[in-house]
Scaffold this motif. Structure first.
Motif, PDB file in Angstrom:
ATOM      1  N   LYS A  13       0.834  -1.209   0.000  1.00  0.00           N
ATOM      2  CA  LYS A  13       0.000   0.000   0.000  1.00  0.00           C
ATOM      3  C   LYS A  13       0.864   1.252   0.000  1.00  0.00           C
ATOM      4  O   LYS A  13       0.609   2.190  -0.761  1.00  0.00           O
ATOM      5  CB  LYS A  13      -0.916   0.001   1.227  1.00  0.00           C
ATOM      6  N   SER A  86      -6.842  -2.687   2.177  1.00  0.00           N
ATOM      7  CA  SER A  86      -7.497  -3.013   0.902  1.00  0.00           C
ATOM      8  C   SER A  86      -8.315  -1.834   0.389  1.00  0.00           C
ATOM      9  O   SER A  86      -8.354  -1.569  -0.830  1.00  0.00           O
ATOM     10  CB  SER A  86      -8.392  -4.245   1.069  1.00  0.00           C
ATOM     11  N   MET A  87      -8.968  -1.085   1.303  1.00  0.00           N
ATOM     12  CA  MET A  87      -9.744   0.083   0.900  1.00  0.00           C
ATOM     13  C   MET A  87      -8.832   1.185   0.372  1.00  0.00           C
ATOM     14  O   MET A  87      -9.150   1.855  -0.621  1.00  0.00           O
ATOM     15  CB  MET A  87     -10.560   0.604   2.078  1.00  0.00           C
ATOM     16  N   GLU A  88      -7.692   1.382   1.014  1.00  0.00           N
ATOM     17  CA  GLU A  88      -6.758   2.415   0.577  1.00  0.00           C
ATOM     18  C   GLU A  88      -6.141   2.048  -0.771  1.00  0.00           C
ATOM     19  O   GLU A  88      -5.912   2.919  -1.615  1.00  0.00           O
ATOM     20  CB  GLU A  88      -5.667   2.617   1.626  1.00  0.00           C
ATOM     21  N   LEU A  90      -7.578   0.242  -3.135  1.00  0.00           N
ATOM     22  CA  LEU A  90      -8.631   0.512  -4.131  1.00  0.00           C
ATOM     23  C   LEU A  90      -8.748   2.009  -4.397  1.00  0.00           C
ATOM     24  O   LEU A  90      -8.974   2.439  -5.539  1.00  0.00           O
ATOM     25  CB  LEU A  90      -9.971  -0.039  -3.639  1.00  0.00           C
ATOM     26  N   TYR A  91      -8.590   2.806  -3.349  1.00  0.00           N
ATOM     27  CA  TYR A  91      -8.669   4.264  -3.453  1.00  0.00           C
ATOM     28  C   TYR A  91      -7.558   4.797  -4.361  1.00  0.00           C
ATOM     29  O   TYR A  91      -7.803   5.613  -5.258  1.00  0.00           O
ATOM     30  CB  TYR A  91      -8.559   4.853  -2.056  1.00  0.00           C
ATOM     31  N   ILE A  93      -5.916   3.105  -6.659  1.00  0.00           N
ATOM     32  CA  ILE A  93      -6.179   2.613  -8.016  1.00  0.00           C
ATOM     33  C   ILE A  93      -7.217   3.492  -8.702  1.00  0.00           C
ATOM     34  O   ILE A  93      -7.074   3.857  -9.879  1.00  0.00           O
ATOM     35  CB  ILE A  93      -6.640   1.149  -7.980  1.00  0.00           C
ATOM     36  N   PHE A  94      -8.262   3.861  -7.953  1.00  0.00           N
ATOM     37  CA  PHE A  94      -9.298   4.719  -8.528  1.00  0.00           C
ATOM     38  C   PHE A  94      -8.729   6.074  -8.940  1.00  0.00           C
ATOM     39  O   PHE A  94      -9.045   6.574 -10.037  1.00  0.00           O
ATOM     40  CB  PHE A  94     -10.435   4.919  -7.530  1.00  0.00           C
ATOM     41  N   PHE A 121     -17.306   1.859 -10.239  1.00  0.00           N
ATOM     42  CA  PHE A 121     -16.211   1.464  -9.345  1.00  0.00           C
ATOM     43  C   PHE A 121     -16.236   2.284  -8.061  1.00  0.00           C
ATOM     44  O   PHE A 121     -16.165   1.741  -6.952  1.00  0.00           O
ATOM     45  CB  PHE A 121     -14.884   1.643 -10.074  1.00  0.00           C
ATOM     46  N   SER A 122     -16.325   3.612  -8.213  1.00  0.00           N
ATOM     47  CA  SER A 122     -16.247   4.491  -7.043  1.00  0.00           C
ATOM     48  C   SER A 122     -17.466   4.350  -6.140  1.00  0.00           C
ATOM     49  O   SER A 122     -17.342   4.360  -4.911  1.00  0.00           O
ATOM     50  CB  SER A 122     -16.096   5.953  -7.485  1.00  0.00           C
ATOM     51  N   MET A 125     -17.124   1.202  -4.204  1.00  0.00           N
ATOM     52  CA  MET A 125     -16.085   1.382  -3.194  1.00  0.00           C
ATOM     53  C   MET A 125     -16.610   2.208  -2.011  1.00  0.00           C
ATOM     54  O   MET A 125     -16.363   1.881  -0.845  1.00  0.00           O
ATOM     55  CB  MET A 125     -14.880   2.078  -3.821  1.00  0.00           C
ATOM     56  N   SER A 128     -18.987   0.168   0.120  1.00  0.00           N
ATOM     57  CA  SER A 128     -18.199  -0.727   0.978  1.00  0.00           C
ATOM     58  C   SER A 128     -17.609   0.042   2.151  1.00  0.00           C
ATOM     59  O   SER A 128     -17.567  -0.456   3.284  1.00  0.00           O
ATOM     60  CB  SER A 128     -17.078  -1.382   0.162  1.00  0.00           C
TER      61      SER A 128
END
Length: 231
Positions: A13, A86-88, A90-91, A93-94, A121-122, A125, A128
């Protein structure tokens, strides 16, 4: 074994965040150069080329990306909240998909439905994240009342949709104040859309936000119901 797995994920990350930061810095430098050398208006006699206002939009998005990418770490430090890695990830990547590929590399115009894909996607996310936030509040002991899976799912859906609405307000405001084209009311060649077509980008974004958030909240609801029945 679990400790090393968590540490490995955290290192990934951090490296991903640093890579995104460096890419955005390079994009900022590139866009500033393009602002200096680009014409202020397109010449109708020639093939369409990007003008200064197009690069101003890119610069605004890159700077915004540099600011908002640090929001999770600031929240973790100031509020002592542990946001899942995992959330960060994805953040990050977005932000890369939306800013670097979408704005700087013109994927919004080159790749069909790129904007729709990113909104789906957003919104998923963010929905979630709504579940994660309730879980964090529960762990801190600040939540004094029982929340059923339905209300948690409803909160997550409303949270995701509200963030989508706030983003559309930001796009509308930026377009009006800086003469940009974030809401895509004009085509790539500068042709302005009118009537229903001019509104289609905003409304499609909100509809996709709602559908994507709904799917995730339904899945989250049944997962919470399953966990509740197992207790």
């Amino acid at each position: 074994m679990g400790y090393f797995s968590v540490k490995k994920k955290r290192n990934f990350k951090d490296k991903l965040g640093m890579l995104l930061f460096l890419i955005l810095i390079v994009c900022v430098i590139y866009v500033i150069v393009r602002i200096i050398v680009s014409p202020s208006e397109s010449e109708s006699s020639k093939e369409y080329v990007k003008v200064r206002s197009d690069y101003v939009l890119m610069l605004l998005q890159c700077i915004l990306g540099l600011i908002v990418m640090f929001i999770p770490s600031v929240i973790e430090r100031k509020k002592s909240i542990d946001i899942p890695d995992s959330m960060e990830i994805l953040y990050f990547i977005f932000l890369f998909l939306a800013i670097v590929l979408g704005e700087v590399r013109d994927f919004y115009y080159i790749i069909p439905y790129w904007d729709i894909i990113l909104h789906a996607f957003s919104a998923g996310m963010l929905a979630s994240l709504g579940f994660v936030l309730i879980g964090i509040i529960k762990k801190t002991g600040h939540l004094k009342y029982y929340l059923s899976p339905f209300y948690i799912a409803l909160f997550s859906f409303c949270f995701a949709l509200t963030m989508g609405v706030i983003w559309e307000i930001y796009e509308y405001s930026a377009d009006g104040l800086l003469s940009l084209n974030m809401q895509k009311y004009a085509l790539a060649d500068g042709t302005r859309l009118v009537g229903r077509k001019a509104l289609s980008d905003t409304m499609e974004d909100l509809i996709v936000d709602a559908l994507s958030a709904l799917v995730i909240t339904i899945l989250g609801y049944y997962q919470l119901k399953k966990e509740e029945n197992m207790d």
